[in-house]
Design an enzyme around this catalytic site. Structure first.
Site, mmCIF file in Angstrom:
data_model
loop_
_atom_site.group_PDB
_atom_site.id
_atom_site.type_symbol
_atom_site.label_atom_id
_atom_site.label_comp_id
_atom_site.label_asym_id
_atom_site.label_seq_id
_atom_site.Cartn_x
_atom_site.Cartn_y
_atom_site.Cartn_z
ATOM 1 C CE LYS A 106 37.659 42.176 44.493
ATOM 2 N NZ LYS A 106 39.012 41.789 43.998
HETATM 3 N N1 GLU Z 1 40.651 38.751 43.731
HETATM 4 C C1 GLU Z 1 41.917 38.887 42.526
HETATM 5 C C2 GLU Z 1 41.925 40.385 42.383
HETATM 6 O O1 GLU Z 1 41.588 41.128 43.025
HETATM 7 C C3 GLU Z 1 41.615 37.895 41.506
HETATM 8 C C4 GLU Z 1 40.494 38.151 40.484
HETATM 9 C C5 GLU Z 1 40.204 37.024 39.446
HETATM 10 O O2 GLU Z 1 40.953 36.176 39.537
HETATM 11 O O3 GLU Z 1 39.126 37.141 38.944
HETATM 12 O O4 GLU Z 1 42.795 40.500 41.232
#
Ligand code: GLU
Length: 418
Positions: A106
């Site tokens: 993240k």
């Molecule tokens: N931000 C989204 C999540 O928290 C999507 C992450 C992604 O598609 O890699 O799941």
């Protein structure tokens, strides 16, 4: 105001809770409670008036045992290192819960994007992409959208990466628009899995979704799409909120028109089909059948949980309930479909996007939605099986038990290096 839970401590508590039901050594669990590495960087970016501004940014690579690190990048003034670490851990257990061959990561930039022009945001994004370049790649780490980022930012990151690497590699990032190699169905995917998860939970309880009342906290991409899709399934959306406040109509309202109102005015507040104005907290404690928290972490703490009356909670946001809230709601038999399953549609369709990018062969929206449905339903069934087999207290515990075991299996099969 009670002290806010630290999301990283919440993640670790969730892992400990589940570990108590697993036959996994403590030292292996310890490894699964910390990111493998975290990049912290200061971006110095020129503003439109020629001045320079510094932005702090992070990328946490939590775990790569099951595949490349995967997870979004958020832009928010409250982003912290611990928040990003927690979110990267949640991604690890999310990709494992839905059993897609990816790890967890993240990123985040400490910024309020509403205060900057589009060209300033582009320079900030490209500066971050330049810092990320050595870490990312379609087989290394694949970012995606998260809070306050979307296709525009993903396209900028892809372009910066491809320009610096002198290559074409659309699978380096997901959540792109269609012209840049995005996937059909990606924008709706998080909301879609949230409502599929809710539907399965109602089924599990033997309750009818048709006519059920729904409150949605947060009206960004995940929240408003959930509202739209649950309305299409025959439920009645009676309340919604965003950072400016909430709206309520006990007879329900059209969630698409509420979104149009938000597009025009910046908020759902003032939408005339739902004139009663309520607070964000009221939205969470309304007497409804289904609650969809779709904003940020810690929306419901232990105190507020005492007043939550929904039968089912489907977590569109990441980490919306604190561990204290979980304990309170376990006593009331509220069914909580945890974030790592309920909102996993986003990363699942990101996975499809990556597969399509690598094959240079693109799917129809129908195929994307069909494959997504199958993955979420299978993951829900695996969760329920573990919940019943191990006689667990909550669905969250069950999801973590399934997910941690999958990560441990991959780790142990690989053997250790060095
Ligand atoms: N931000 C989204 C999540 O928290 C999507 C992450 C992604 O598609 O890699 O799941």
């Amino acid at each position: 105001m009670p002290e806010q839970a630290n999301p990283f401590e919440s993640l670790q508590a969730q892992i400990d809770d589940a570990a108590a039901h697993l036959d996994v050594a403590e030292d292996v669990i310890e490894r699964l409670k910390h990111p493998e590495r975290v990049l912290e960087t200061n971006l110095t970016v020129e503003m439109d008036d020629g001045s320079l501004e510094r932005f702090v940014a992070f990328r946490s690579q939590f775990n790569g045992d099951r595949g490349p690190y995967k997870g979004g990048i958020r832009y928010h003034p409250d982003v912290t290192r611990d928040e990003v670490k927690a979110l990267s851990g949640w991604m690890t257990y999310k990709t494992a819960t839905v059993d897609i061959p990816l790890g967890g990561g993240k990123g985040g930039i400490v910024i309020d994007p509403s205060e900057y022009s589009e060209s300033e945001l582009e320079r900030v994004t490209r500066a971050f992409a330049k810092e990320l370049r050595p870490l990312i790649g379609e087989d290394r780490d694949i970012p995606a959208p998260d809070v306050n980022t979307g296709q525009r930012e993903m396209n900028w990151i892809k372009d910066t990466y491809e320009t610096l690497e002198n290559t074409t590699e659309p699978g380096v990032i997901t959540g792109k628009n269609l012209a840049s190699g995005g996937s059909e169905g990606r924008v709706e995917a998080t909301g879609r899995s949230t409502v599929i998860a809710a539907r399965e939970a109602f089924d599990y309880l033997g309750k009818d979704l048709e006519g059920a009342t729904v409150a949605v906290q947060g009206y960004g991409n995940a929240g408003w799409i959930s509202a739209k899709l649950i309305d299409e399934m025959g439920a009645t959306v009676v309340a919604a909120s965003d950072s400016s406040g909430g709206i309520y109509n006990p007879d329900g309202f059209d969630p698409v028109a509420a979104k149009q109102h938000k597009n025009e005015t910046g908020s759902v507040v003032g939408y005339d089909e739902a004139e009663e104005e309520i607070t964000n907290e009221d939205v969470l404690t309304l007497d409804v059948d289904l609650l969809i928290p779709a904003a940020l972490e810690n929306a419901v703490d232990g105190d507020l949980a005492e007043d939550v009356t929904a039968d089912v909670i489907s977590e569109a946001a990441n980490g919306p309930l604190t561990p204290a809230a979980d304990r309170v709601l376990a006593e009331t038999d509220t069914i909580i479909v945890p974030d790592i399953l309920a909102n996993a549609g986003g990363v699942t369709v990101s996975y499809f996007e990556w597969v399509q990018n690598r094959q240079r062969f693109y799917w129809s929206e129908e195929k994307v939605n069909e494959e997504l449905e199958a993955i979420i339903v299978d993951a829900f069934d695996a969760l329920v099986e573990t919940y019943e087999e191990k006689d667990l207290e909550t669905f969250r515990e069950a999801a973590y038990v399934v997910a941690i075991q999958r990560v441990v299996d991959a780790y142990e099969e690989a053997g250790s290096f060095p």
